[in-house]
Design a protein around this motif. Structure first.
Motif, PDB file in Angstrom:
ATOM      1  N   GLU A 242      13.693  -6.058   7.896  1.00 17.11           N
ATOM      2  CA  GLU A 242      15.078  -5.564   8.005  1.00 17.11           C
ATOM      3  C   GLU A 242      15.179  -4.433   9.021  1.00 17.11           C
ATOM      4  OE1 GLU A 242      16.547  -6.543   3.406  1.00 17.11           O
ATOM      5  OE2 GLU A 242      16.277  -4.467   4.071  1.00 17.11           O
ATOM      6  N   ALA A 243      14.012  -3.866   9.407  1.00 18.48           N
ATOM      7  CA  ALA A 243      14.047  -2.730  10.338  1.00 18.48           C
ATOM      8  C   ALA A 243      13.104  -2.937  11.523  1.00 18.48           C
ATOM      9  CB  ALA A 243      13.654  -1.450   9.593  1.00 18.48           C
ATOM     10  N   GLN A 244      12.459  -4.093  11.602  1.00 13.82           N
ATOM     11  CA  GLN A 244      11.502  -4.359  12.680  1.00 13.82           C
ATOM     12  C   GLN A 244      11.767  -5.739  13.272  1.00 13.82           C
ATOM     13  OE1 GLN A 244       8.135  -1.845  12.930  1.00 13.82           O
ATOM     14  NE2 GLN A 244      10.248  -1.163  12.984  1.00 13.82           N
ATOM     15  N   ASP A 245      11.591  -5.880  14.604  1.00 15.57           N
ATOM     16  CA  ASP A 245      11.900  -7.154  15.266  1.00 15.57           C
ATOM     17  C   ASP A 245      10.664  -7.912  15.719  1.00 15.57           C
ATOM     18  OD1 ASP A 245      14.364  -5.093  16.704  1.00 15.57           O
ATOM     19  OD2 ASP A 245      14.697  -6.587  15.122  1.00 15.57           O
ATOM     20  N   TYR A 246       9.557  -7.214  15.947  1.00 15.07           N
ATOM     21  CA  TYR A 246       8.373  -7.829  16.546  1.00 15.07           C
ATOM     22  C   TYR A 246       7.128  -7.613  15.686  1.00 15.07           C
ATOM     23  CZ  TYR A 246      11.619  -7.504  20.445  1.00 15.07           C
ATOM     24  OH  TYR A 246      12.751  -7.585  21.224  1.00 15.07           O
ATOM     25  N   VAL A 247       6.298  -8.624  15.562  1.00 12.35           N
ATOM     26  CA  VAL A 247       5.027  -8.523  14.824  1.00 12.35           C
ATOM     27  C   VAL A 247       3.938  -9.201  15.657  1.00 12.35           C
ATOM     28  CG1 VAL A 247       5.530 -10.647  13.506  1.00 12.35           C
ATOM     29  CG2 VAL A 247       3.826  -9.020  12.638  1.00 12.35           C
ATOM     30  N   SER A 248       2.748  -8.568  15.696  1.00  4.11           N
ATOM     31  CA  SER A 248       1.606  -9.109  16.457  1.00  4.11           C
ATOM     32  C   SER A 248       0.374  -9.131  15.582  1.00  4.11           C
ATOM     33  CB  SER A 248       1.325  -8.210  17.672  1.00  4.11           C
ATOM     34  OG  SER A 248       2.491  -8.090  18.468  1.00  4.11           O
ATOM     35  N   ASN A 249      -0.510 -10.086  15.834  1.00  2.00           N
ATOM     36  CA  ASN A 249      -1.744 -10.182  15.025  1.00  2.00           C
ATOM     37  C   ASN A 249      -2.827  -9.274  15.601  1.00  2.00           C
ATOM     38  OD1 ASN A 249      -2.245 -11.683  17.378  1.00  2.00           O
ATOM     39  ND2 ASN A 249      -3.909 -12.790  16.330  1.00  2.00           N
ATOM     40  N   THR A 250      -2.523  -7.941  15.594  1.00  2.00           N
ATOM     41  CA  THR A 250      -3.556  -7.018  16.112  1.00  2.00           C
ATOM     42  C   THR A 250      -4.802  -7.044  15.216  1.00  2.00           C
ATOM     43  OG1 THR A 250      -2.378  -5.269  14.922  1.00  2.00           O
ATOM     44  CG2 THR A 250      -1.954  -5.463  17.291  1.00  2.00           C
ATOM     45  N   HIS A 251      -4.587  -7.199  13.893  1.00  2.00           N
ATOM     46  CA  HIS A 251      -5.740  -7.293  12.954  1.00  2.00           C
ATOM     47  C   HIS A 251      -6.770  -6.208  13.265  1.00  2.00           C
ATOM     48  CE1 HIS A 251      -4.610 -10.709  10.644  1.00  2.00           C
ATOM     49  NE2 HIS A 251      -5.821 -11.182  10.439  1.00  2.00           N
ATOM     50  N   HIS A 252      -6.306  -5.015  13.583  1.00  2.00           N
ATOM     51  CA  HIS A 252      -7.172  -3.957  14.123  1.00  2.00           C
ATOM     52  C   HIS A 252      -8.055  -3.270  13.082  1.00  2.00           C
ATOM     53  CE1 HIS A 252      -3.162  -2.474  13.160  1.00  2.00           C
ATOM     54  NE2 HIS A 252      -3.738  -1.361  12.764  1.00  2.00           N
ATOM     55  N   VAL A 253      -7.647  -3.321  11.805  1.00  2.00           N
ATOM     56  CA  VAL A 253      -8.447  -2.722  10.716  1.00  2.00           C
ATOM     57  C   VAL A 253      -8.300  -3.595   9.474  1.00  2.00           C
ATOM     58  CG1 VAL A 253      -8.453  -0.817   9.014  1.00  2.00           C
ATOM     59  CG2 VAL A 253      -8.373  -0.287  11.453  1.00  2.00           C
ATOM     60  N   TYR A 254      -9.406  -3.805   8.727  1.00  2.00           N
ATOM     61  CA  TYR A 254      -9.308  -4.400   7.382  1.00  2.00           C
ATOM     62  C   TYR A 254      -9.254  -3.228   6.399  1.00  2.00           C
ATOM     63  CZ  TYR A 254     -10.416  -6.468   2.891  1.00  2.00           C
ATOM     64  OH  TYR A 254     -10.362  -6.835   1.557  1.00  2.00           O
ATOM     65  N   SER A 255      -8.147  -3.106   5.665  1.00  2.00           N
ATOM     66  CA  SER A 255      -7.939  -1.973   4.763  1.00  2.00           C
ATOM     67  C   SER A 255      -8.318  -2.328   3.329  1.00  2.00           C
ATOM     68  CB  SER A 255      -6.446  -1.638   4.764  1.00  2.00           C
ATOM     69  OG  SER A 255      -6.194  -0.294   4.917  1.00  2.00           O
ATOM     70  N   PRO A 256      -9.333  -1.703   2.745  1.00  2.00           N
ATOM     71  CA  PRO A 256      -9.549  -1.874   1.304  1.00  2.00           C
ATOM     72  C   PRO A 256      -8.665  -0.909   0.521  1.00  2.00           C
ATOM     73  CG  PRO A 256     -11.578  -1.240   2.481  1.00  2.00           C
ATOM     74  CD  PRO A 256     -10.413  -0.915   3.367  1.00  2.00           C
ATOM     75  N   PHE A 257      -8.342  -1.269  -0.716  1.00  2.00           N
ATOM     76  CA  PHE A 257      -7.800  -0.306  -1.683  1.00  2.00           C
ATOM     77  C   PHE A 257      -8.989   0.168  -2.510  1.00  2.00           C
ATOM     78  CE2 PHE A 257      -3.435  -0.605  -0.937  1.00  2.00           C
ATOM     79  CZ  PHE A 257      -2.901  -1.867  -1.102  1.00  2.00           C
ATOM     80  N   VAL A 258      -8.904   1.388  -3.068  1.00  2.00           N
ATOM     81  CA  VAL A 258      -9.943   1.855  -3.992  1.00  2.00           C
ATOM     82  C   VAL A 258      -9.294   2.114  -5.347  1.00  2.00           C
ATOM     83  CG1 VAL A 258     -11.679   3.632  -4.477  1.00  2.00           C
ATOM     84  CG2 VAL A 258     -11.276   2.891  -2.127  1.00  2.00           C
ATOM     85  N   PHE A 259      -9.824   1.478  -6.394  1.00  2.00           N
ATOM     86  CA  PHE A 259      -9.306   1.665  -7.757  1.00  2.00           C
ATOM     87  C   PHE A 259      -9.880   2.975  -8.287  1.00  2.00           C
ATOM     88  CE2 PHE A 259      -7.268  -0.503 -11.393  1.00  2.00           C
ATOM     89  CZ  PHE A 259      -7.566   0.412 -12.398  1.00  2.00           C
ATOM     90  N   LEU A 260      -9.035   3.999  -8.325  1.00  2.00           N
ATOM     91  CA  LEU A 260      -9.475   5.346  -8.718  1.00  2.00           C
ATOM     92  C   LEU A 260      -9.075   5.681 -10.151  1.00  2.00           C
ATOM     93  CD1 LEU A 260      -8.319   7.569  -5.692  1.00  2.00           C
ATOM     94  CD2 LEU A 260     -10.610   6.690  -6.138  1.00  2.00           C
ATOM     95  N   MET A 261      -9.952   6.389 -10.846  1.00  2.00           N
ATOM     96  CA  MET A 261      -9.637   6.925 -12.176  1.00  2.00           C
ATOM     97  C   MET A 261      -9.962   8.420 -12.188  1.00  2.00           C
ATOM     98  SD  MET A 261     -10.742   5.538 -15.958  1.00  2.00           S
ATOM     99  CE  MET A 261      -9.481   4.245 -15.919  1.00  2.00           C
ATOM    100  N   SER A 262      -9.122   9.166 -12.891  1.00  2.00           N
ATOM    101  CA  SER A 262      -9.371  10.603 -13.047  1.00  2.00           C
ATOM    102  C   SER A 262     -10.725  10.796 -13.742  1.00  2.00           C
ATOM    103  CB  SER A 262      -8.257  11.201 -13.915  1.00  2.00           C
ATOM    104  OG  SER A 262      -8.658  12.436 -14.445  1.00  2.00           O
ATOM    105  N   LYS A 263     -11.600  11.642 -13.193  1.00  2.00           N
ATOM    106  CA  LYS A 263     -12.940  11.806 -13.782  1.00  2.00           C
ATOM    107  C   LYS A 263     -12.866  12.459 -15.152  1.00  2.00           C
ATOM    108  CE  LYS A 263     -17.711  13.091 -12.631  1.00  2.00           C
ATOM    109  NZ  LYS A 263     -18.004  13.543 -14.010  1.00  2.00           N
ATOM    110  N   SER A 264     -11.920  13.383 -15.314  1.00  4.93           N
ATOM    111  CA  SER A 264     -11.811  14.048 -16.627  1.00  4.93           C
ATOM    112  C   SER A 264     -11.416  13.021 -17.693  1.00  4.93           C
ATOM    113  CB  SER A 264     -10.782  15.180 -16.574  1.00  4.93           C
ATOM    114  OG  SER A 264      -9.533  14.680 -16.121  1.00  4.93           O
TER     115      SER A 264
END
Ligand code: TK8
Length: 352
Positions: A242-264
């Motif tokens: 809705e706010a962007q007109d162009y997309v390219s397959n730069t595929h420049h980084v593979y982003s992982p998520f990290v499942f974090l839990m409060s240590k306490s």
């Protein structure tokens, strides 16, 4: 006389048995399966996990969080409840990660890029073009060196239980198609709050600005930024078209998520509960990765359906991108420590 003793002894035995019996009633289970105190109050120490993410409830990340909730509540028989919050309801990645350190929230699942502000080793996973595909990423992240890097979080009052998938990041913008490296020139691109991302896009000729994900859509709508970079799933499900007109397959980084839990919070769990939440995060993560991959190619055609113009980046232009960002990789490899960086690159090679 003997008879008298026998009767007294029997009475005494019966008395002792009825007293013990009375104690058993005080440990009767309530309907929730919790031990009742003699005054009838539940002794259960029901624990609540407040789990917040930045993406909306359509994204595989939220579906994965619901799977985590289902597994944990079932396996702990309700002793641990999971409350789920999406769309940045509890704040952006950095704010929620800080909340875990303070103990005012129990779970969040940020991208590695903002997490690198808490433990710089995570920037390795944002080295451009590190992972050639998802399968190699899985092997490295779930393997020895990926698990070793998770351990770095324990000294930061955080527990990294496992990795989920954000995915390969692609650039969108509202100015022009990006087909060559030259097309990046002067583009005001939002990046995650991570210096490596900032410096890499400067090397490509863009004019990058760091910004929390929660502010991104408004910034694109108002033209504060020309573009951003995220996986197709996020671009489509967050309606960036809705706010962007162009997309390219730069595929420049593979982003992982990290499942974090409060240590306490984690340290306050029993050994059995720690095993349950860890295994639930891993099982829900595999489910989330599958969901994310199944639909990602579909999302690209959906974006074109919504009117975005797709541009293919050639192998030659990708090679130019890699060459331009190499000095940034070298700089951060030195800062983080060449030994660990080399171990990651070796793991990538071994996984192919
Ligand atoms: C959502 C973010 C998002 C990330 C970004 O909380 O910030 O662009 O890719 O997924 O973590």
């Amino acid at each position: 006389m003997k008879k008298v003793f026998a009767v007294l002894f029997t009475v005494m035995i019966l008395f002792v048995l009825s007293a013990c019996g009375g104690n058993n009633e005080s440990t009767a289970k309530d309907e929730g399966g919790n031990n009742e105190k003699s005054n009838g109050e539940s002794t259960s120490e029901e624990k609540v996990i407040r789990a917040g993410i930045g993406l909306n409830d359509k994204h595989p990340q939220y579906k994965g969080l619901l799977k985590f909730k289902e597994i944990v509540e079932e396996k702990t028989d309700g002793a641990i409840k999971v409350e789920t919050y999406h769309s940045g309801q509890l704040g952006d990645d950095r704010t929620m990660t800080e909340a875990l350190q303070l103990g005012s929230q129990e779970v969040t699942i940020p991208s590695t890029a903002p997490l690198a502000n808490f433990a710089d080793e995570f920037s390795i996973f944002d080295f451009p073009f590190l992972f050639p595909n998802e399968e190699v990423a899985d092997k490295v992240l779930d393997g020895e060196v990926g698990q070793k890097i998770l351990k770095k979080l324990e000294s930061k009052d955080l527990v990294g239980l496992t990795y989920w998938e954000n995915g390969f990041r692609d650039v969108t913008n509202s100015k022009r198609p990006i087909k060559t490296v030259e097309d990046f020139k002067g583009l005001k691109l939002r990046t995650m709050e991570n210096d490596l991302h900032l410096e890499a896009f400067r090397e490509l000729g863009a004019n990058p600005t760091p910004m929390a994900f929660t502010e991104l859509f408004t910034a694109m709508q108002q033209g504060t930024v020309d573009g951003q970079e995220n996986p197709y799933a996020t671009i489509y499900l967050e309606k960036f078209y809705e706010a962007q007109d162009y997309v390219s397959n730069t595929h420049h980084v593979y982003s992982p998520f990290v499942f974090l839990m409060s240590k306490s919070f984690y340290d306050g769990l029993s050994a059995e509960q720690q095993q349950i939440v860890t295994e639930a995060a891993i099982e829900a993560g595999h489910y989330e990765r599958d969901l994310n991959r199944e639909a990602n190619q579909q999302y690209l055609s959906d974006l074109e359906e919504e009117g975005m113009e797709y541009s293919e980046i050639s192998e030659e232009e990708h090679a130019k991108m890699k060459e331009l960002v190499q000095p940034v990789i070298d700089k951060y490899a030195e800062e983080i420590g060449k030994e660990l960086v080399d171990e990651v690159y070796q793991a990538v090679e071994d996984a192919q």
